[in-house]
Write a protein that holds these residues in place. Structure first.
Motif, PDB file in Angstrom:
ATOM      1  N   LYS A 109      -1.903   2.342   8.840  1.00  0.00           N
ATOM      2  CA  LYS A 109      -2.804   1.598   9.732  1.00  0.00           C
ATOM      3  C   LYS A 109      -2.336   0.159   9.876  1.00  0.00           C
ATOM      4  N   LEU A 110      -1.874  -0.411   8.775  1.00  0.00           N
ATOM      5  CA  LEU A 110      -1.392  -1.786   8.806  1.00  0.00           C
ATOM      6  C   LEU A 110      -0.049  -1.894   9.534  1.00  0.00           C
ATOM      7  N   ASN A 111       0.776  -0.875   9.397  1.00  0.00           N
ATOM      8  CA  ASN A 111       2.091  -0.889  10.046  1.00  0.00           C
ATOM      9  C   ASN A 111       2.433   0.520  10.520  1.00  0.00           C
ATOM     10  N   GLU A 151       0.829  -1.206   0.000  1.00  0.00           N
ATOM     11  CA  GLU A 151       0.000   0.000   0.000  1.00  0.00           C
ATOM     12  C   GLU A 151       0.867   1.262   0.000  1.00  0.00           C
ATOM     13  N   TYR A 152       1.965   1.208   0.743  1.00  0.00           N
ATOM     14  CA  TYR A 152       2.885   2.350   0.798  1.00  0.00           C
ATOM     15  C   TYR A 152       3.478   2.639  -0.578  1.00  0.00           C
ATOM     16  N   LEU A 153       3.985   1.591  -1.240  1.00  0.00           N
ATOM     17  CA  LEU A 153       4.587   1.787  -2.558  1.00  0.00           C
ATOM     18  C   LEU A 153       3.563   2.284  -3.577  1.00  0.00           C
ATOM     19  N   ARG A 154       2.350   1.757  -3.505  1.00  0.00           N
ATOM     20  CA  ARG A 154       1.314   2.181  -4.444  1.00  0.00           C
ATOM     21  C   ARG A 154       0.953   3.661  -4.214  1.00  0.00           C
ATOM     22  N   GLY A 155       0.819   4.029  -2.946  1.00  0.00           N
ATOM     23  CA  GLY A 155       0.516   5.423  -2.630  1.00  0.00           C
ATOM     24  C   GLY A 155       1.633   6.357  -3.048  1.00  0.00           C
ATOM     25  N   TRP A 205       4.581   7.318   6.765  1.00  0.00           N
ATOM     26  CA  TRP A 205       4.118   8.538   7.448  1.00  0.00           C
ATOM     27  C   TRP A 205       4.656   9.787   6.740  1.00  0.00           C
ATOM     28  N   LEU A 206       5.910   9.724   6.340  1.00  0.00           N
ATOM     29  CA  LEU A 206       6.525  10.843   5.630  1.00  0.00           C
ATOM     30  C   LEU A 206       5.796  11.115   4.315  1.00  0.00           C
ATOM     31  N   CYS A 207       5.565  10.075   3.565  1.00  0.00           N
ATOM     32  CA  CYS A 207       4.887  10.216   2.270  1.00  0.00           C
ATOM     33  C   CYS A 207       3.447  10.686   2.450  1.00  0.00           C
ATOM     34  N   LEU A 252      -1.814   5.342   1.230  1.00  0.00           N
ATOM     35  CA  LEU A 252      -0.833   5.651   2.277  1.00  0.00           C
ATOM     36  C   LEU A 252      -1.460   5.545   3.663  1.00  0.00           C
ATOM     37  N   SER A 253      -2.713   5.948   3.781  1.00  0.00           N
ATOM     38  CA  SER A 253      -3.421   5.820   5.060  1.00  0.00           C
ATOM     39  C   SER A 253      -3.569   4.358   5.454  1.00  0.00           C
ATOM     40  N   LYS A 254      -3.848   3.494   4.476  1.00  0.00           N
ATOM     41  CA  LYS A 254      -3.943   2.060   4.745  1.00  0.00           C
ATOM     42  C   LYS A 254      -2.592   1.521   5.219  1.00  0.00           C
TER      43      LYS A 254
END
Length: 420
Positions: A97-99, A71-75, A106-108, A92-94
């Motif tokens: 929440k997951l980690n 989710e981070y990479l996709r965001g 958080w930065l992104c 990025l919000s997902k």
């Protein structure tokens, strides 16, 4: 390629991670003449990065940690564009929440929300990211955000000072990181303006920070570094350095208004030179300067005229001058005045830290310990010929020759220097 990078390249998630890094490298270093070309390139490369991410097998996306990374990479891919995209924020919000320990997410997320205009929420993201451990990138972003949040507030100078402190914290984590030094330079330059555009030390601190940033080879592709450094040199009246800096910035990013800055600088130098030329032999000088020799000075200071000054700071020396004209120009600092001394020699006075109506035409000024600068633009020696600069910036003008500028004299004095 390091062992870590080689390992990452072997698995789909690693390939996607490398693709994201390459995508942001384009964002930071690609500056075509047409800005739309950059958007098109980012769109193409982001599509390829998303395809790589989608190729990650479902079994490698099952655990909360794996899903958070996905989710981070996709965001992050979706957030590469300059405009806010809700889809990027959702992913990025997902991820956080997951980690919640994923500081990069958080930065992104903070950067994404910043684009939306929700500055306080963006700051919360950066603060949460820092709670996971010290991080120079996060400190730099927080420093930038604080400067943005300070704009128009009653405690603007105080908030900018906080920005400077966070910038310095980032440097303590990696003293060789050019981006951290660049951020500190920007913070000090901002402080110069919000505190009244008079404090020379802020400009000098900014200049030193930019010089340290330039030592990092990774910063050579950053046109804003050259542009901002040139801006500082312009305010410090280091005009040759400013011209070469704006030239470098324009070559790296044609979208910057470096040509306009050069035009204004050359116009200003022309105006100063013309002022000196026009009044150097004025018949009014004798009557205007007649009263200057009678001005009493404190015994701690030796009376001098312009022709007796040495380059640099003239300690225990005072020059008495008569203000002939206030020279208007586009920038907030310094203020320029045309003066004459008791020997009827005209010179230019530059002053920081006062309002334009503080000194008036006809005023008698006692300049205590003036800082003398004799401008000599040796373009050919520096490799910056008039022809080269005019061609690069397409300016329909000719720069002043060395001979024409040999009498341009500038003083940089503190406010206290004119209150005697």
């Amino acid at each position: 390629m390091s062992n870590k990078q080689a390992k990452e390249a072997e698995d789909p998630m690693g390939k996607a991670t490398i693709a994201v890094e390459d995508l942001y490298h384009i964002q930071d270093t690609y500056f075509p003449t047409n800005p739309d070309d950059k958007i098109s390139k980012l769109q193409k490369e982001s599509d390829l990065a998303l395809n790589l991410l989608d190729s990650v097998p479902q079994e490698q996306r099952k655990s909360p940690l794996q899903r958070a990374t996905y989710e981070y990479l996709r965001g992050k891919i979706l957030d590469v564009f300059p405009d806010y995209r809700k889809e990027a924020e959702d992913h990025l919000s997902k991820a956080v929440k997951l980690n919640p320990s994923l500081a990069d997410a958080w930065l992104c997320l903070g950067n994404c929300i910043w684009k939306k205009g929700d500055l306080s929420s963006a700051k919360n993201c950066f603060t949460l990211a820092l709670s996971k451990g010290p991080n120079k990138k996060i400190l730099c972003q927080l420093s930038m955000l604080e400067r943005r949040m300070a704009q128009g507030t009653e405690n603007e100078a105080e908030l900018v000072e906080e920005s400077i402190q966070h910038a310095k914290e980032a440097i303590t984590l990696d003293v060789k990181d050019g981006n951290s030094w660049y951020n500190l330079g920007n913070a000090c330059l901002t402080s110069f303006f919000v505190t009244g555009a008079w404090d020379h030390s802020k400009l000098q601190q900014s200049s030193k920070a930019y010089q340290n940033a330039e030592k990092d080879d990774r910063m050579k592709s950053n046109p804003d570094l050259y542009f901002n450094c040139a801006t500082v040199n312009k305010y410090l009246e280091n005009y040759e350095r400013a011209l070469s800096g704006f030239e470098a910035a324009a070559l790296k990013d044609p979208g910057l208004n470096a040509t306009e800055k050069v035009q204004k600088m050359v116009n200003l130098l022309d105006k100063l030179e013309n002022m000196l030329r026009g009044h150097a032999r004025s018949k009014r000088l004798a009557s205007l300067s007649s009263s200057l020799a009678a001005v009493n000075l404190n015994s701690s200071y030796k009376r001098a005229t312009i022709d007796l000054l040495l380059d640099g700071l003239n300690k225990a020396v005072a020059v008495v001058g008569k203000v002939l004209f206030f020279i208007k120009h586009d920038d907030v600092a310094p203020l320029y005045y045309l003066l004459c001394d008791s020997n009827q020699i005209c010179f230019i006075l530059s002053v920081y830290g006062i309002h334009s109506d503080t000194i008036k035409e006809g005023d008698q000024l006692t300049l205590l310990e003036p800082y003398y600068r004799h401008f000599d633009f040796s373009w050919k020696e520096k490799g910056l010929t008039s022809k080269k600069i005019v061609n690069n910036f397409n300016l329909p003008i000719c720069l002043p020759s060395i001979k024409e500028l040999r009498e341009v004299i500038i003083y940089a004095i503190k406010l206290s220097s004119i209150l005697y």
